[in-house]
Design a protein around this motif. Structure first.
Motif, PDB file in Angstrom:
ATOM      1  N   SER A   1      -2.319   2.832  10.066  1.00  0.00           N
ATOM      2  CA  SER A   1      -0.973   3.492   9.767  1.00  0.00           C
ATOM      3  C   SER A   1       0.169   2.361   9.926  1.00  0.00           C
ATOM      4  O   SER A   1       1.235   2.801   9.370  1.00  0.00           O
ATOM      5  CB  SER A   1      -0.422   4.294  11.145  1.00  0.00           C
TER       6      SER A   1
ATOM      7  N   LEU B   1      -4.225  10.107  24.220  1.00  0.00           N
ATOM      8  CA  LEU B   1      -4.257   9.075  22.801  1.00  0.00           C
ATOM      9  C   LEU B   1      -3.828   7.546  23.050  1.00  0.00           C
ATOM     10  O   LEU B   1      -4.389   6.735  22.490  1.00  0.00           O
ATOM     11  CB  LEU B   1      -3.063   9.627  21.884  1.00  0.00           C
ATOM     12  N   ALA B   2      -2.932   7.403  23.963  1.00  0.00           N
ATOM     13  CA  ALA B   2      -2.507   6.320  24.456  1.00  0.00           C
ATOM     14  C   ALA B   2      -1.375   6.110  25.773  1.00  0.00           C
ATOM     15  O   ALA B   2      -1.149   7.042  26.172  1.00  0.00           O
ATOM     16  CB  ALA B   2      -1.495   5.671  23.177  1.00  0.00           C
ATOM     17  N   SER B   3      -1.834   5.096  26.388  1.00  0.00           N
ATOM     18  CA  SER B   3      -0.771   4.830  27.694  1.00  0.00           C
ATOM     19  C   SER B   3      -0.331   3.414  27.239  1.00  0.00           C
ATOM     20  O   SER B   3      -0.753   2.327  27.552  1.00  0.00           O
ATOM     21  CB  SER B   3      -1.700   4.702  28.832  1.00  0.00           C
ATOM     22  N   GLN B   4       1.048   3.666  27.230  1.00  0.00           N
ATOM     23  CA  GLN B   4       2.056   2.327  26.644  1.00  0.00           C
ATOM     24  C   GLN B   4       2.999   2.284  27.767  1.00  0.00           C
ATOM     25  O   GLN B   4       3.801   2.966  28.083  1.00  0.00           O
ATOM     26  CB  GLN B   4       2.100   2.649  25.039  1.00  0.00           C
TER      27      GLN B   4
ATOM     28  N   SER C   1      -2.809   0.639  20.289  1.00  0.00           N
ATOM     29  CA  SER C   1      -2.906   0.907  21.849  1.00  0.00           C
ATOM     30  C   SER C   1      -3.467  -0.016  22.634  1.00  0.00           C
ATOM     31  O   SER C   1      -4.444  -0.160  23.590  1.00  0.00           O
ATOM     32  CB  SER C   1      -3.995   2.129  21.801  1.00  0.00           C
TER      33      SER C   1
ATOM     34  N   ASN D   1       6.708   4.282  17.415  1.00  0.00           N
ATOM     35  CA  ASN D   1       5.294   3.606  16.898  1.00  0.00           C
ATOM     36  C   ASN D   1       4.256   4.494  17.183  1.00  0.00           C
ATOM     37  O   ASN D   1       3.368   4.587  15.993  1.00  0.00           O
ATOM     38  CB  ASN D   1       5.237   2.323  17.760  1.00  0.00           C
ATOM     39  N   LEU D   2       4.154   5.237  18.289  1.00  0.00           N
ATOM     40  CA  LEU D   2       2.938   6.113  18.300  1.00  0.00           C
ATOM     41  C   LEU D   2       2.829   7.358  17.613  1.00  0.00           C
ATOM     42  O   LEU D   2       1.683   7.627  17.024  1.00  0.00           O
ATOM     43  CB  LEU D   2       2.927   6.766  19.956  1.00  0.00           C
TER      44      LEU D   2
ATOM     45  N   ASN E   1      10.552   2.130  10.374  1.00  0.00           N
ATOM     46  CA  ASN E   1      10.464   2.323  11.655  1.00  0.00           C
ATOM     47  C   ASN E   1      10.851   0.769  12.372  1.00  0.00           C
ATOM     48  O   ASN E   1      11.643   0.561  13.226  1.00  0.00           O
ATOM     49  CB  ASN E   1       9.216   2.842  12.114  1.00  0.00           C
TER      50      ASN E   1
ATOM     51  N   GLN F   1       3.523   6.970  14.560  1.00  0.00           N
ATOM     52  CA  GLN F   1       3.174   6.735  13.362  1.00  0.00           C
ATOM     53  C   GLN F   1       1.637   6.597  13.117  1.00  0.00           C
ATOM     54  O   GLN F   1       1.059   7.107  12.050  1.00  0.00           O
ATOM     55  CB  GLN F   1       3.616   5.125  13.094  1.00  0.00           C
ATOM     56  N   SER F   2       0.967   6.506  14.321  1.00  0.00           N
ATOM     57  CA  SER F   2      -0.399   6.494  14.239  1.00  0.00           C
ATOM     58  C   SER F   2      -1.038   7.823  14.688  1.00  0.00           C
ATOM     59  O   SER F   2      -2.312   7.862  14.726  1.00  0.00           O
ATOM     60  CB  SER F   2      -1.005   5.014  14.932  1.00  0.00           C
TER      61      SER F   2
END
Lengths: 325, 324
Positions: A43, B185-188, A296, B203-204, A52, B206-207
């Motif tokens: 991505s 999905l994620a832990s940011q 991630s 950002n998250l 972004n 986007q993916s």
């Protein structure tokens, strides 16, 4: 000894060519990071993500662009983040009470500019080293903001005003337009105007600058006022993008702005650096965080990776600079 | 016989109570909070002032000028030990680093109540705080229930290593483990900052093309995440923690699903109450860990009241508010 003297009074043009090489290396570093991220994450190279990253980098860049001029004169402005916080809180209150975004924007810019001017007065008229003067200012601004906000949060602004930070024009985020404008204006000002060249000269050797008839105090005043006004602009973008302001927003903004200037190749000793380099610096910082979010990377590792990238960037800079000389 | 004795004893007891009450009036309670920037501590201070006023005592607020500054709180403790207030209500800026400070208070024999962050050492006459783990657990459970036990979830963490963040995120994760259909999905990290949370969320997105739920470790980050979602015209259920005014407004307008009530007001009230009660030789509850309340659109009304107009819980309420 003769060497140093030669460097000090060398015509401004020579800075340009040396800076061009520095900017080239920086661009290379940014592209390298992009290439790595493009391989690791599907991505990353999407248009959405590129916009972004640019929008996220813009806030750091606005603060760092004005700061670049200060650092070019061998000064430092530690109060920029605190200035953003106070300006945002005051501009936000003006918008809330008058209902006029235009008035709020003007107040925010004016507040930032006045703080900058006061910094400039401390540095020139009172001859306080900029590091100390702006560090003191940081505390003054924090105190004022904490007292003024008393632990409250300002939130909820008119939709029109929100467009500045979150809106789009022809598919591009509005902060990205502002970024391009200030990148252009900043670069032209620094490289193509007499004032800009005088700022480089002051940073390279203030004594020589004064002897050659440059009004050093007035130029310094200008530089700090510009830095403050850019913090004021950043406060408006912050308000309109986040839809809220609180007293402690400044703390997380100062160091990234300083880091962007340094990663961008502007020397803390003054006289060397470019606004474009600062843009790349802001971009590198943003790319690293963006990449770690996309991949991630654990929250534990993110500060560590950011720290290593900052150190690597500055180390590479020193290395290439030595070679260039 | 006993009855008669009771009649005799009653006025005596009342007189005693009145005189001690009168003699004990006007205590000064030094209230230590972590910073002037987090709205949570403002609610703590208002709660403490409110309780002190109703009991005819005074408060002195001690707040580091630099948020959460360890050396500054230490020197404030040194000042306070010299000034000798009647009692202290204490939130350590760092639960481990402030232990020597607490020991100084103990040496000076000033009674001290611990609120909000549990100190790693020192002697306290009472602890009043919220349970970050169950706040994380209950808010996340509520989110998962709303999503029907399934969906793609992201966590936005606070400051890594901070006591509140470790426990809240552990609560989030345990709730996620209970729902087999939910996918993390994620832990940011958002470091409790709204700008950082907004950027992390951007950002998250986007993916991850589908995000159904966001668990943010505080309200500022939850609101930041909502701004990011709005900006991208996407929808997800978001929860925060702390129950700030901003969060209540967002719950009212339907933007925020829920917030866990950290209840700073009650912590300020009850901490001060315990300090004053012990000075007046009244019974004290040694440990009050407030039950987690999930503030939603169905129960936000009592939280939608200006701080100054809220009333402190009574001593009888205190027992009921506690989870233990």
């Amino acid at each position: 000894m003769t060497d140093i003297t030669k460097n000090d009074i060398a015509p401004p043009r020579s800075f340009l060519s040396q800076d061009a090489i520095q900017v080239f290396y920086r661009l290379l570093a940014a592209l390298l990071i992009c290439a790595v991220l493009a391989v690791l994450s599907d991505s990353f190279l999407s248009l959405g993500n590129i916009l972004n990253v640019l929008r996220q980098a813009s806030l750091t860049f606005f603060i760092a662009s004005g700061l670049t001029l200060v650092v070019l004169t061998a000064g430092l402005d530690l109060s920029v983040g605190a200035n953003v916080a106070l300006s945002a809180c005051i501009a936000g209150t003006v918008i809330h009470t008058t209902g006029s975004p235009a008035l709020g924007i003007l107040t925010g810019l004016a507040c930032g500019g006045i703080v900058g001017l006061l910094n400039g007065i401390m540095v020139t008229a009172l001859r306080i080293p900029s590091f100390i003067a702006t560090y003191g200012m940081l505390w003054v601004l924090n105190g004022l903001t904490y007292w003024y906000m008393a632990g409250e949060t300002l939130h909820g602004f008119p939709a029109g005003f929100r467009q500045i930070g979150s809106g789009y024009l022809f598919g591009l985020p509005i902060p990205v337009y502002l970024l391009l404008v200030f990148l252009g204006v900043g670069t032209l000002f620094a490289q193509r105007t007499i004032w800009g060249q005088e700022i480089y000269a002051i940073g390279a050797n203030p004594v020589a600058a004064r002897l050659s008839g440059i009004p050093v105090a007035r130029r310094l005043l200008l530089v700090y006022a510009v830095s403050g006004t850019m913090a004021g602009l950043a406060s408006i973008i912050f308000l309109s993008r986040l839809n809220s302001a609180e007293a402690d927003i400044g703390e997380s903004l100062t160091l990234p702005a300083i880091a962007a200037v340094l990663i961008g190749g502007t020397s803390l000793f003054g006289g060397v650096g470019t606004v474009f380099g600062t843009f790349i610096g802001a971009l590198i910082l943003t790319l690293v965080l963006n990449g770690m979010n996309l991949l991630s990377v654990s929250a534990n590792w993110q500060p560590l990776v950011t720290g290593i990238i900052v150190i690597l960037a500055v180390w590479l800079d020193m290395k290439t600079r030595r070679r260039a000389q | 016989m006993r009855q008669k004795f009771g009649y005799l004893a009653l006025p005596l007891l009342m007189a005693a109570a009145l005189t001690t009450q009168a003699r004990a009036d006007g205590e000064t309670i030094a209230v230590f909070t972590k910073n002037q920037t987090n709205p949570f501590f403002q609610t703590v201070r208002v709660g403490a002032d409110n309780m002190a006023k109703s009991l005819n005592a005074k408060t002195l607020q001690y707040i580091p000028t630099k948020p959460d500054s360890i050396p500054e709180q230490l020197s404030q403790i040194e000042d306070v030990v010299v000034k000798k207030p009647s009692a202290i209500v204490f939130t350590p800026v760092d639960y481990k680093a402030m232990v020597p400070g607490v020991e100084k208070i103990n040496e000076a024999k000033i009674p001290v109540v611990n609120i909000t962050d549990r100190s790693a050492g020192g002697k306290f006459l009472s602890f009043v705080g919220a349970d970050d783990y169950s706040l994380g657990l209950e808010t996340a459970r509520f989110l998962l229930k709303t999503l029907g036990g399934k969906g793609n979830i992201v966590i936005i963490e606070g400051v890594k290593g901070s006591l509140t963040n470790v426990d809240r995120v552990r609560g989030f994760n345990d709730a996620l483990k209970e729902s087999a259909g939910a996918k993390l999905l994620a832990s940011q990290p958002g470091n409790y900052q709204r700008l950082q949370a907004l950027q992390v969320m951007e950002n998250l997105m986007q993916s991850n093309s589908q995000i159904d739920g966001v668990l943010a470790a505080n309200d500022a980050m939850a609101v930041g995440a909502i701004e990011a979602l709005d900006g991208a015209n996407r929808k997800a259920q978001v929860i925060g923690i702390n129950g700030t005014k901003e969060a209540i407004d967002a719950i009212k307008s339907g933007k925020l699903l829920a917030s866990g009530d950290y209840n700073g007001f009650a912590q300020g009230c009850l901490g001060t109450m315990m300090a004053i009660r012990s000075l007046r030789s009244q019974p004290v509850i040694n440990e009050i860990v407030l039950k987690p309340t999930v503030i939603t659109k169905d129960n936000y009304q009592p939280f939608d009241v200006p701080l100054e107009q809220r009333t402190c819980p009574t001593f009888e309420d205190a027992g009921k508010l506690s989870a233990k």
